[in-house]
Scaffold this motif. Sequence first.
Motif, PDB file in Angstrom:
ATOM      1  N   THR A  59      18.779  -3.531 -51.702  1.00  0.00           N
ATOM      2  CA  THR A  59      17.521  -2.482 -51.858  1.00  0.00           C
ATOM      3  C   THR A  59      17.532  -1.717 -53.073  1.00  0.00           C
ATOM      4  O   THR A  59      18.513  -1.687 -53.891  1.00  0.00           O
ATOM      5  N   LEU A  60      16.480  -1.043 -53.368  1.00  0.00           N
ATOM      6  CA  LEU A  60      16.394  -0.313 -54.882  1.00  0.00           C
ATOM      7  C   LEU A  60      17.261   0.821 -54.763  1.00  0.00           C
ATOM      8  O   LEU A  60      17.770   0.870 -55.707  1.00  0.00           O
ATOM      9  N   LEU A  61      17.499   1.425 -53.404  1.00  0.00           N
ATOM     10  CA  LEU A  61      18.546   2.503 -53.468  1.00  0.00           C
ATOM     11  C   LEU A  61      19.743   2.006 -53.402  1.00  0.00           C
ATOM     12  O   LEU A  61      20.531   2.835 -53.977  1.00  0.00           O
ATOM     13  N   GLU A  62      20.069   1.094 -52.897  1.00  0.00           N
ATOM     14  CA  GLU A  62      21.641   0.221 -52.802  1.00  0.00           C
ATOM     15  C   GLU A  62      21.752   0.098 -54.348  1.00  0.00           C
ATOM     16  O   GLU A  62      23.165   0.543 -54.843  1.00  0.00           O
ATOM     17  N   ASN A  63      21.006  -0.314 -55.256  1.00  0.00           N
ATOM     18  CA  ASN A  63      21.347  -0.560 -56.705  1.00  0.00           C
ATOM     19  C   ASN A  63      21.469   0.785 -57.477  1.00  0.00           C
ATOM     20  O   ASN A  63      22.103   0.859 -58.419  1.00  0.00           O
ATOM     21  N   VAL A  64      20.458   1.659 -57.076  1.00  0.00           N
ATOM     22  CA  VAL A  64      20.779   3.188 -57.629  1.00  0.00           C
ATOM     23  C   VAL A  64      22.333   3.670 -57.537  1.00  0.00           C
ATOM     24  O   VAL A  64      22.774   4.189 -58.231  1.00  0.00           O
ATOM     25  N   ILE A  65      22.887   3.472 -56.007  1.00  0.00           N
ATOM     26  CA  ILE A  65      24.326   3.827 -55.924  1.00  0.00           C
ATOM     27  C   ILE A  65      25.330   2.983 -56.492  1.00  0.00           C
ATOM     28  O   ILE A  65      26.088   3.650 -57.259  1.00  0.00           O
ATOM     29  N   ILE A  66      25.103   1.730 -56.764  1.00  0.00           N
ATOM     30  CA  ILE A  66      26.216   0.941 -57.643  1.00  0.00           C
ATOM     31  C   ILE A  66      25.825   1.604 -59.106  1.00  0.00           C
ATOM     32  O   ILE A  66      26.996   1.804 -59.673  1.00  0.00           O
ATOM     33  N   GLU A 112      29.052   2.252 -72.704  1.00  0.00           N
ATOM     34  CA  GLU A 112      28.367   3.187 -71.685  1.00  0.00           C
ATOM     35  C   GLU A 112      27.784   2.034 -70.642  1.00  0.00           C
ATOM     36  O   GLU A 112      27.222   1.116 -70.712  1.00  0.00           O
ATOM     37  N   ALA A 113      28.087   2.629 -69.144  1.00  0.00           N
ATOM     38  CA  ALA A 113      28.218   1.612 -68.039  1.00  0.00           C
ATOM     39  C   ALA A 113      26.899   1.718 -67.445  1.00  0.00           C
ATOM     40  O   ALA A 113      26.491   0.775 -66.752  1.00  0.00           O
ATOM     41  N   ALA A 114      26.018   2.751 -67.438  1.00  0.00           N
ATOM     42  CA  ALA A 114      24.941   2.876 -66.512  1.00  0.00           C
ATOM     43  C   ALA A 114      23.972   1.861 -66.851  1.00  0.00           C
ATOM     44  O   ALA A 114      23.386   1.231 -65.677  1.00  0.00           O
ATOM     45  N   ILE A 115      23.495   1.669 -67.823  1.00  0.00           N
ATOM     46  CA  ILE A 115      22.451   0.742 -68.007  1.00  0.00           C
ATOM     47  C   ILE A 115      22.946  -0.913 -67.816  1.00  0.00           C
ATOM     48  O   ILE A 115      22.079  -1.440 -67.306  1.00  0.00           O
ATOM     49  N   PRO A 116      23.978  -1.223 -68.595  1.00  0.00           N
ATOM     50  CA  PRO A 116      24.342  -2.468 -68.187  1.00  0.00           C
ATOM     51  C   PRO A 116      24.441  -2.626 -66.613  1.00  0.00           C
ATOM     52  O   PRO A 116      24.410  -3.835 -66.015  1.00  0.00           O
ATOM     53  N   THR A 117      25.078  -1.659 -65.902  1.00  0.00           N
ATOM     54  CA  THR A 117      25.344  -1.829 -64.529  1.00  0.00           C
ATOM     55  C   THR A 117      24.006  -2.276 -63.918  1.00  0.00           C
ATOM     56  O   THR A 117      23.979  -2.725 -62.695  1.00  0.00           O
ATOM     57  N   SER A 118      23.046  -1.336 -64.190  1.00  0.00           N
ATOM     58  CA  SER A 118      21.671  -1.386 -63.478  1.00  0.00           C
ATOM     59  C   SER A 118      21.143  -2.838 -63.714  1.00  0.00           C
ATOM     60  O   SER A 118      20.236  -3.485 -62.743  1.00  0.00           O
ATOM     61  N   ILE A 119      21.341  -3.404 -64.878  1.00  0.00           N
ATOM     62  CA  ILE A 119      21.132  -5.035 -65.107  1.00  0.00           C
ATOM     63  C   ILE A 119      21.530  -6.047 -64.239  1.00  0.00           C
ATOM     64  O   ILE A 119      21.515  -6.756 -63.410  1.00  0.00           O
ATOM     65  N   LEU A 120      23.056  -5.412 -64.081  1.00  0.00           N
ATOM     66  CA  LEU A 120      23.916  -6.398 -63.269  1.00  0.00           C
ATOM     67  C   LEU A 120      23.557  -6.364 -61.722  1.00  0.00           C
ATOM     68  O   LEU A 120      23.696  -7.277 -61.067  1.00  0.00           O
TER      69      LEU A 120
END
Length: 670
Positions: free
Chosen positions: A90-97, A69-77
Motif C-alpha cells: 500500500t501507499l502507507l507501507e511505502n511511506v514507512i519503508i 541521501e536515501a529517502a528519494i531513491p528508497t521511495s523509487i525502490l
Amino acid sequence: MIATELETKSLPETAYRPLQPGEEYLPIVPAHAAEPELTARSLFWGVVFCVIFTVASAYSGLKVGQVMEAAIPTSILAIGLARIYRRRSTLLENVIITGIAGAAGGVVAGAIFTLPALYILNLDPHPVQTIFICLAGGCLGVLFLIPLRRYFVRDMHGLLPYPEATAITEVLVTGEKGGSQARLLLQATAIAGIYDLFVTTFQIWKEYVDFQFVPIMHSLADRARMVFKFDAIAFILGLGYVMGLRSSMILCAGGVLSNLVLVPLIWFIGSHVVVAVYPGTLPISQMTAVDIYRNYVRFIGVGAIATAGIIGIVKSLRVVAGSFGIAFRVFRHGEVAHPPRTDRDVPMIGILLGIIITAVAIAVFFGRLPVSWTVVVVGLGMTLLFSFFFTSVAANAIATIARNPVSGMTMLTIIISSAVLLRFGVSGTAGMFFVMAIAGMVCTALSISGQTITDLKAGYWLGSTPGAQEKVKFLGVIASAIAVGLTIGMLAHAFQFGESLPGDVRPVLASPQASIMKALVQGFMSHQPIAYMLFGVGAMVTLILEMLGQPSLIFALGMYLPLELNTPALVGGFLSHFLNKRSEKAGGESGKSIRERGVIIASGLMAGGALGGVIGAALRLFPWFREDLIRTPFYGNNAVSQSVSALVFIALCFYIWYGSLKKEKADESA
C-alpha cells in the motif's frame, strides 16, 4: 471503479497552497481508512535499505565528502518492490519503508562530520562509544521534533515549500497512479539521473560555470575577488522550481552578499596586509576568493544562521510550550483528546520519558570520561540545549530549501562548547573527546530532525499515521547507528582518516568535514582565540532582516552555502513563477495540468539527480574508478566546456517549460 481509484490516488488541489479559513486538507488516504501500514514487510525492507544506504554512505562520505541521501531513491525502490508481492504494497507501507531507510542519511551525516576526528586526534573511541553517540543524538532529534510537527506540517501548510518531501510524495503518488503522469515522472527521473551522473562523475563537460574565460570576469576575479559560479545540474534546478521564486531569490541574495560584497570588501581592506589575520592562516593578499570565503565569510554565515535559529525558536516558543502543556495535562488527567488517525502523534508522556531516559544515558556516558560531575552536568545541558534549538533550525531549513546547515551548526557547537569547557578547566585530549562527543550528538540530532520533518510532511500529504512514522524512525536510527558505528570502526583499522602520516602505509580517506572539525576543536583546546567579531557581524545581518520583516533563515543559509548552489535554484524559481502565471492565465483543468506537470517534472529532476549522485558516489568506491574514464576532447578547454554546460542546462529549462505546457497544447488542438 477505475475512475474512483485514480481519484483517491491524486493529490488534492489544496496540497501545495495555503488553506482558506474553515478549509481542511483531506489527504489521499482518509483518516477513517484502515490500510496496512506497520507491517512485517514494510519494517523488514525499511531496515534492509537503511543498513545498505548507511554502509555505502559512510564510506562515500569519508572518501569524497558526499553522503548518499536515501529517502528519494528508497521511495523509487519501494514503488518497484510493491509489485513483487501477491498483495501489492500500500501507499502507507511505502511511506514507512521510505521513512526507516531515510534515517541513514541523517545518522551518517552526524557521524562522518564528527566521529572520524576522534581517530585523527588518536583518541581511538570504542565502537560502542561511536554507536552510542549516534544513537543518543538521533533519538534526541526525533524526540525534540515531535512536539513541533503540528506547527511545521499542519499549521504552516502551503507556506513552506518542502522541496524534498514534494519529490518523495510525487514519486509515491505518481508511481501508484501510473498512466501518463508516471511516464512523465520516469522520463524526468531518467533524464536527470543520466545527466547528473555523467556531469558530476566523469569529465564530459564542466559541472561548474564561472565564465573565467571571459576577460572581464577573469579581471573581476583577479583584481576584486568577485567570482560568479553556477552549478549546472538538474537536481538544483528542480529544487529551485519546487522552492518557488520568492524563497529562491532570498536564498540567492544571501549568496550575493557573501560572495559579491563581503569577499571583495575583505579583499579590498586586507590586500595590503602582509601578515595573517586570524582566523586565517595566510595573509589576505595571498588568498583567493574561495580562501577568503572559507576563512572569514563562512563564519559570518554561521553567526547569521545561529541568530536566525534563535529568533525562530523564540517565535515558536508558544507552540513548544503548548505541546508540553498538553503533556503535563495528560500526566494529571489522562489522555482526553482523541485526534483523527492522521493527526495522532506519539503520546507526550512517551516523549518526555524518552527525553529523560536519553538524558540519563548521556550523563552516564559523560560520567565515564575523566571529568568532574560538574562538567558532566554542563556537558549534558549543552547537548540538550543545542539539540533542542537546532532541531527547529534544521526543520525550518529543510522545509524551505531542502538544505540542512549541518556543518555550520556543528562548528558553532564546537566553538561554544570549547569556550565553556575551557572555563571549567577542561582541555587537552579529554576536552577534545568531550567536545567532539557533544558535537556528534548535536550534529546527528539536527541531521535526523531535518530528515524526519520531510517524512512527516510527505505522510501528511498522503494520509499516514504520524505516530507510526515517528515510532519507526527510532527503528531506523537504531539500525543506522549500529551500522555506521561498526563501519567507521572497521574503516579506521584499514584506512587513515584525514591526511597521510609518515610511516603509515594505509590508504587515506580524506574525511573532509571531520578534518575541519578536528582542526577547530584542536585549535580551541590549545587556547586559540575565538572569532567573535565574525559571528557578531552575521548576527547583525540577521537582526537587520528581521527588522525589515524578511525571512532571515533563508537569507542566512544563502550566505553560508556556496553561491554555485544558490544561482541554479534561482533559475528554477523563475521557471516556476512564469509557468504558474501561465497556468493562472489558462485557468480550469488546463491550468491545473500545467501546475501538476511542472511539479512532477521538477520532482523527477530531484529524484533523478539524487539517484545519479548515489550511483556516482558508489562508483567512486571501486579502485578502478577514475573521473577521466569518460572524457571528451574539449573538457579541458574552459571556454568550450563551460559553454556546452550552460547550453545543456538551458535545454533542461526548455524541457521543464515545454513539458509542462504539452498537455495544454494537446487540449487546444483537440
